[in-house]
Design a protein around this motif. Sequence first.
Motif, mmCIF file in Angstrom:
data_model
loop_
_atom_site.group_PDB
_atom_site.id
_atom_site.type_symbol
_atom_site.label_atom_id
_atom_site.label_comp_id
_atom_site.label_asym_id
_atom_site.label_seq_id
_atom_site.Cartn_x
_atom_site.Cartn_y
_atom_site.Cartn_z
ATOM 1 N N ARG A 356 -3.529 43.819 72.281
ATOM 2 C CA ARG A 356 -2.413 43.574 73.096
ATOM 3 C C ARG A 356 -1.148 43.726 72.416
ATOM 4 O O ARG A 356 -0.099 44.298 72.722
ATOM 5 C CB ARG A 356 -2.437 41.758 73.273
ATOM 6 C CG ARG A 356 -1.043 41.286 73.859
ATOM 7 C CD ARG A 356 -0.869 39.753 74.137
ATOM 8 N NE ARG A 356 0.395 39.557 74.683
ATOM 9 C CZ ARG A 356 0.755 38.257 74.866
ATOM 10 N NH1 ARG A 356 -0.304 37.347 74.655
ATOM 11 N NH2 ARG A 356 1.785 38.063 75.402
ATOM 12 N N ALA A 357 -1.225 43.458 70.771
ATOM 13 C CA ALA A 357 -0.018 44.300 70.048
ATOM 14 C C ALA A 357 0.091 45.728 70.196
ATOM 15 O O ALA A 357 1.386 46.332 70.326
ATOM 16 C CB ALA A 357 -0.064 43.686 68.524
ATOM 17 N N HIS A 358 -1.053 46.570 70.321
ATOM 18 C CA HIS A 358 -0.764 48.010 70.432
ATOM 19 C C HIS A 358 -0.337 48.197 71.992
ATOM 20 O O HIS A 358 0.697 49.004 72.165
ATOM 21 C CB HIS A 358 -2.183 48.646 70.429
ATOM 22 C CG HIS A 358 -2.736 48.509 68.854
ATOM 23 N ND1 HIS A 358 -4.013 48.487 68.729
ATOM 24 C CD2 HIS A 358 -2.150 48.148 67.755
ATOM 25 C CE1 HIS A 358 -4.344 48.560 67.435
ATOM 26 N NE2 HIS A 358 -3.399 48.104 66.860
ATOM 27 N N ILE A 359 -0.686 47.412 72.606
ATOM 28 C CA ILE A 359 -0.066 47.683 74.177
ATOM 29 C C ILE A 359 1.217 47.597 74.266
ATOM 30 O O ILE A 359 2.110 48.145 74.748
ATOM 31 C CB ILE A 359 -0.747 46.919 75.225
ATOM 32 C CG1 ILE A 359 -2.277 47.293 75.340
ATOM 33 C CG2 ILE A 359 -0.272 47.003 76.593
ATOM 34 C CD1 ILE A 359 -3.032 46.171 76.123
ATOM 35 N N GLU A 360 1.829 46.242 73.501
ATOM 36 C CA GLU A 360 3.196 45.731 73.730
ATOM 37 C C GLU A 360 3.945 46.857 72.662
ATOM 38 O O GLU A 360 5.240 47.253 73.096
ATOM 39 C CB GLU A 360 3.529 44.384 72.914
ATOM 40 C CG GLU A 360 2.703 43.403 73.873
ATOM 41 C CD GLU A 360 2.973 42.065 73.092
ATOM 42 O OE1 GLU A 360 3.078 42.053 71.841
ATOM 43 O OE2 GLU A 360 2.625 40.987 73.808
ATOM 44 N N ARG A 364 6.993 49.128 74.113
ATOM 45 C CA ARG A 364 8.433 49.171 73.691
ATOM 46 C C ARG A 364 8.826 50.276 73.068
ATOM 47 O O ARG A 364 9.976 50.645 73.205
ATOM 48 C CB ARG A 364 8.492 48.170 72.415
ATOM 49 C CG ARG A 364 9.577 47.828 71.923
ATOM 50 C CD ARG A 364 9.517 46.480 70.537
ATOM 51 N NE ARG A 364 8.527 46.870 69.902
ATOM 52 C CZ ARG A 364 7.199 46.157 69.710
ATOM 53 N NH1 ARG A 364 7.125 45.476 70.621
ATOM 54 N NH2 ARG A 364 6.458 46.500 68.820
ATOM 55 N N THR A 365 8.014 51.193 72.851
ATOM 56 C CA THR A 365 8.465 52.586 72.048
ATOM 57 C C THR A 365 8.313 53.909 72.981
ATOM 58 O O THR A 365 8.644 54.824 72.956
ATOM 59 C CB THR A 365 7.597 53.204 71.010
ATOM 60 O OG1 THR A 365 6.155 52.976 71.548
ATOM 61 C CG2 THR A 365 7.563 52.025 69.845
ATOM 62 N N GLY A 366 7.987 53.312 74.479
ATOM 63 C CA GLY A 366 7.962 54.337 75.445
ATOM 64 C C GLY A 366 6.663 55.043 75.471
ATOM 65 O O GLY A 366 6.758 56.305 76.202
ATOM 66 N N ASP A 367 5.689 54.699 74.990
ATOM 67 C CA ASP A 367 4.440 55.482 74.926
ATOM 68 C C ASP A 367 3.228 54.809 75.801
ATOM 69 O O ASP A 367 2.152 55.247 75.781
ATOM 70 C CB ASP A 367 3.843 55.531 73.371
ATOM 71 C CG ASP A 367 4.592 56.320 72.532
ATOM 72 O OD1 ASP A 367 5.333 57.267 73.011
ATOM 73 O OD2 ASP A 367 4.872 56.066 71.364
ATOM 74 N N LEU A 368 3.779 53.955 76.523
ATOM 75 C CA LEU A 368 2.679 53.186 77.558
ATOM 76 C C LEU A 368 1.960 54.191 78.409
ATOM 77 O O LEU A 368 0.819 54.079 78.647
ATOM 78 C CB LEU A 368 3.484 52.259 78.373
ATOM 79 C CG LEU A 368 2.471 51.427 79.153
ATOM 80 C CD1 LEU A 368 1.492 50.586 78.276
ATOM 81 C CD2 LEU A 368 3.294 50.243 79.964
ATOM 82 N N TRP A 400 9.654 66.636 75.066
ATOM 83 C CA TRP A 400 10.610 66.380 76.089
ATOM 84 C C TRP A 400 11.795 65.221 75.455
ATOM 85 O O TRP A 400 12.594 65.656 75.737
ATOM 86 C CB TRP A 400 9.843 65.492 77.193
ATOM 87 C CG TRP A 400 10.575 65.211 78.309
ATOM 88 C CD1 TRP A 400 11.433 65.728 79.210
ATOM 89 C CD2 TRP A 400 11.415 63.741 78.515
ATOM 90 N NE1 TRP A 400 12.305 64.971 80.025
ATOM 91 C CE2 TRP A 400 12.248 63.663 79.327
ATOM 92 C CE3 TRP A 400 11.104 62.428 77.714
ATOM 93 C CZ2 TRP A 400 12.793 62.594 79.836
ATOM 94 C CZ3 TRP A 400 11.853 61.342 78.119
ATOM 95 C CH2 TRP A 400 12.698 61.553 79.171
ATOM 96 N N ARG A 401 11.365 64.590 74.565
ATOM 97 C CA ARG A 401 12.048 63.730 73.709
ATOM 98 C C ARG A 401 13.069 64.626 72.809
ATOM 99 O O ARG A 401 14.264 64.573 72.900
ATOM 100 C CB ARG A 401 11.435 62.617 72.985
ATOM 101 C CG ARG A 401 11.037 61.553 73.973
ATOM 102 C CD ARG A 401 9.968 60.633 73.132
ATOM 103 N NE ARG A 401 9.793 59.616 73.740
ATOM 104 C CZ ARG A 401 8.543 58.701 73.454
ATOM 105 N NH1 ARG A 401 8.041 58.813 72.340
ATOM 106 N NH2 ARG A 401 8.232 57.740 74.261
ATOM 107 N N VAL A 402 12.494 65.651 72.420
ATOM 108 C CA VAL A 402 13.205 66.571 71.400
ATOM 109 C C VAL A 402 14.226 67.136 72.166
ATOM 110 O O VAL A 402 15.243 67.501 71.707
ATOM 111 C CB VAL A 402 12.358 67.407 70.449
ATOM 112 C CG1 VAL A 402 13.307 68.356 69.708
ATOM 113 C CG2 VAL A 402 11.511 66.449 69.441
#
Length: 721
Positions: A356-360, A364-368, A400-402
């Motif tokens: 669950r922590a990895h999913i959160e 949170r970091t936009g990598d879902l 894309w972020r860069v």
Amino acid sequence: MQQTFQLADRARSVLRYDLPASLVVFLVALPLSLGIAVASGAPVLAGIIAAIVGGIVAGALGGSPLQVSGPAAGLTVIVAGLVAQFGWAVTCAITVCAGILQVLFGLSRVARAALAISPVVVHAMLAGIGITIVLQQAHVLLGGSSNSAAWDNVKELPAQLIGAHGHGVVLGALVIAILVGWRWMPAAVKKVPGPLVAIAGVTALSLLAPFSDVSRIQLNGSLLDALALPSLPDGNWGAFATGVLTVALIASVESLLSAVSVDRMHTGPRTDFDREMIGQGAANMVSGAIGGLPVTGVIVRSSTNVAAGARTRASAIMHGVWVLVFAVPFVGLVQLIPTAALAGLLIVIGCQLVNRAHIETAHRTGDLAVYVVTVVAVVFLNLLEGVLIGLALAVALTVWRVVRTKIAAEPSGGDSWRVVIEGSCTFLSLPKLTSALAEVPPGVPVTVELSVDFLDHAAHQTIEEWQRQHLATGGTVDIHDVGAVEMHSAVAGPPVRGFTPFDKRSGVVPWSSWQRDDSPSVLHGLAAYQRRTAAVLRPHMQDLVDAQRPETLFLTCADSRVIPNVITSSGPGDLFTVRNVGNMVPAGQRDASIEAAIAFAVDKLAVSSIVVCGHSSCGAMTALLGKTNLGDEHLNSWLAHGNPSLEAFDDGRHPVARSAAEAGFGSVDQLSMVNIAMQVQTLQSHPLARRVNVIGLFYDIPSAGVLRVTPTQIEALADAA
């Protein structure tokens, strides 16, 4: 003699810490190794062999002292596929070759390169493996057989649930209930590993109760009989090579990420990643050569090892020995374990891989999106394709972020307009850039705030062409270079990324380093401030519009080389600054200006501290020592306030002066430090300043370093903090 004492201390430490920890890890590893072997479609005792080899070989040769290695759930899907495609003997050969490749990774010192794989992809890969294990073992728990394809397992699960029968379902569900509820047990009870309690307890129940229809683990002989030599395939060498590379890469990444996690759990020696890679490779070579599963560093066993108090690699090695000691005489007991009980254990392990922590964190970091796509691809395609798709998506998202640029055009009051360009402005941004510039009406004054870290020639040409057209309509264009890259840099050479705008745009370096004409430097500086700094400060200044709330009264010399906000890494609103020649607080005949500043800072602004900051090569201190003649009555009158400091200095006899002399400072700097100490004492006894903390600082101009000055000595700021 000293070596004897060291060996004795080490032996006592091993007996006190590592021996008990190794027993705990052994009890955790035994049922997990059996379950992973079953899930992998390999011989059951292959898991025991891998646990023995992982503990002894990887524990002795690896570079992570507290990591415990063995068969890992993260490789079950890969191994199951290889066994189905090639058979067990060829899968063992793949394990050996993967180990050789891992050793080469370690010898070539590229082990850290494996950490370049995005953690979100690795976490998603493990989650996909976990879901696959759950789907497979759910069928086993319900009394059926699993399919190799995840989609087939999903389609057939409803029918399996409806037709579930037998005592195996009860036993498997009981294992799941014990493992889930074990976390709420008292600490004393939880010292016994939950997996051991669940498997042993349910096995005992299945023997005591009349469960005749329960399917149990089947072994083909003893541990010695399970030893098997690898063999090469008759063909299909491309798939063989792909299997070797897949096992080597996944095992390496999982081991290195596990080692990183273990390093965060303790304060002992850090991991040598290249040595760890060699140790893991050697373990896989041995394990594959004698019929064992692939070996990796396992976070479940490793975290148990640390939590149990292990101090050295002896714990991991001994855990492998205990598995061997158990397996030789007692391996027949394994045949008493119901397959449904191991299925329940594997279902819990699979669920734990979906963290669950990895999913959160991914959310949170936009990598879902990367996480979800990787999980789905691993489950419904295969592990290698899933990881490659996840990596490709992660790289695309990073690109894309860069290259993403924030561009907006908006009215800024009256007829004026403001165009803000932030990020990396390249040819990829041209559609958005031209669209925003087209919104600006002709003939109006425009301010372009260019806050970019990368600007290529295409973007420069577009802005310049628009500027030329806008000027032709009677408008004006004022370009403010706020970011690390300036407009003209795009045509001065190949585009480069700017990272640190800590130069003239921050107002830190002298004007002489970047101004070359004869115009007043202050006007150039103000213009640069308006172009580069004002836009950055504007959001912070909004909170200071109505009142100031400084934390410190900073009393320092008027010398132009001392910049309080630079020394203290502070900004507007942090320091209430008072400057005078020699940074002095008159003790006897008090100065009204200084008194007013102290009263206002302490009573009205409620500062929590007062800093007195002197500096090296101080002209006031030089004059006090009689080394220069200022020849001005006003200066001489003011410097008279420094006579108490001069008397205390007493040709270097003051303890602060002696401390400064020992540090290599000359007489002027020694007097400067004594003067700071005297001003600190004056403030500490001042009726207005008794309620606040008083700190003395000395700024050494040649080194740009800062020392703390107390009434009795000087000390490094890090030591004084």
